[in-house]
Design a protein around this motif. Sequence first.
Motif, PDB file in Angstrom:
ATOM      1  N   LEU A 257       0.856  -1.183   0.000  1.00 41.13           N
ATOM      2  CA  LEU A 257       0.000   0.000   0.000  1.00 41.13           C
ATOM      3  C   LEU A 257       0.890   1.231   0.000  1.00 41.13           C
ATOM      4  O   LEU A 257       1.911   1.280   0.695  1.00 41.13           O
ATOM      5  CB  LEU A 257      -0.914   0.030   1.228  1.00 41.13           C
TER       6      LEU A 257
ATOM      7  N   VAL B  47       0.530   5.137   0.928  1.00 37.90           N
ATOM      8  CA  VAL B  47      -0.417   6.019   1.605  1.00 37.90           C
ATOM      9  C   VAL B  47       0.203   7.387   1.865  1.00 37.90           C
ATOM     10  O   VAL B  47       1.428   7.534   1.912  1.00 37.90           O
ATOM     11  CB  VAL B  47      -0.907   5.409   2.939  1.00 37.90           C
TER      12      VAL B  47
ATOM     13  N   SER C 270      -4.959  -6.351   1.085  1.00 35.71           N
ATOM     14  CA  SER C 270      -4.811  -4.931   1.407  1.00 35.71           C
ATOM     15  C   SER C 270      -5.294  -4.634   2.817  1.00 35.71           C
ATOM     16  O   SER C 270      -4.640  -3.908   3.581  1.00 35.71           O
ATOM     17  CB  SER C 270      -5.577  -4.071   0.397  1.00 35.71           C
TER      18      SER C 270
ATOM     19  N   PHE D  64      -3.009  -3.312   5.962  1.00 34.42           N
ATOM     20  CA  PHE D  64      -3.342  -2.061   6.642  1.00 34.42           C
ATOM     21  C   PHE D  64      -3.586  -2.293   8.139  1.00 34.42           C
ATOM     22  O   PHE D  64      -3.103  -1.532   8.986  1.00 34.42           O
ATOM     23  CB  PHE D  64      -4.570  -1.426   5.995  1.00 34.42           C
TER      24      PHE D  64
ATOM     25  N   CYS E 295      -1.374  -0.691  11.093  1.00 34.26           N
ATOM     26  CA  CYS E 295      -2.018   0.181  12.073  1.00 34.26           C
ATOM     27  C   CYS E 295      -1.756  -0.309  13.497  1.00 34.26           C
ATOM     28  O   CYS E 295      -1.686   0.490  14.435  1.00 34.26           O
ATOM     29  CB  CYS E 295      -3.525   0.250  11.817  1.00 34.26           C
TER      30      CYS E 295
ATOM     31  N   ILE F 274      -4.991   6.226  -0.153  1.00 36.62           N
ATOM     32  CA  ILE F 274      -4.419   4.877  -0.101  1.00 36.62           C
ATOM     33  C   ILE F 274      -4.475   4.228  -1.487  1.00 36.62           C
ATOM     34  O   ILE F 274      -5.550   4.086  -2.069  1.00 36.62           O
ATOM     35  CB  ILE F 274      -5.166   4.013   0.931  1.00 36.62           C
TER      36      ILE F 274
END
Length: 271
Positions: free
Chosen positions: A134, A136, A181, A185, A189, A201
């Motif tokens: 990803l 971001v 994905s 994420f 996190c 994203i």
Amino acid sequence: MLPRIAVIGAGLIGLSTAVCISETIPRCSVTIISDEFTPNTTSDVAAGMLIPHTYPGELNFCLACSCKVQTFDYLFAINNSSEALSNCQEVFHISIPQTGINRNDYDIVVNCTGIGSRELIGDLKIYPVRGQVLKVHAPWLNHFIRDPDGLSYIYPGIHNVTLGETREKDSWNLSPDPNISKDIFDKCCALEPSLQKAQDIKVRVGLRPARLAVRLQKEILVQGEKKLPVVHNYGHGSGGFSMHWGTAKEAARLVGECIATLQDPLPKAKL
């Protein structure tokens, strides 16, 4: 006449090799040929971290170590120079062939096609390792975080933060998987809760050009009476960033040997 050199591939390895050739062999013509350019290369997907990688099939251990050290020294010098925050641009003649490469247009070809070498030259020793990451927007992050397993990481870059990753051997699938994905994420996190407010994203997928050993050697391709010197520089897998400058310098050295042979094709008599 100036030697005409075609570098096939416009990822990190191809561009680095083209730069090294232009710097070490100034009296030559360098053409970069590729079906994809940034931001659509595998190198654009990669997080690009300088992490030591091993290649079990390396035949020349000293050369491999030298490539890693040269790459580290090169990047360390940039980091401590005024170029660290500036944009440097090398100018080359860039073309995208529609029907392949005309052997008569170039004196030497440098193959930096990565996973494309499987189809281009029939190298069945190279295989894909699929990676999904990803990208971001989280400009407040200025430090990297890497989970002990090496699969979950947060790497800030100039324009975005890369969250990763997957390693799927022999998968050619370039389509993003939404479940993967979400998993990436969520794990990132957990490492850095502030990522919950990350924006813009984007999902990127790339195929690492994995091989038991990096192929870094010369070859002569023969078609009829035409002989074409080829220098191979591919198969770095996930270690491309860690070795790119060192292998590029070695490839440039091999190109120099090919040029010397073209200019003086007759063997020297031994006294």
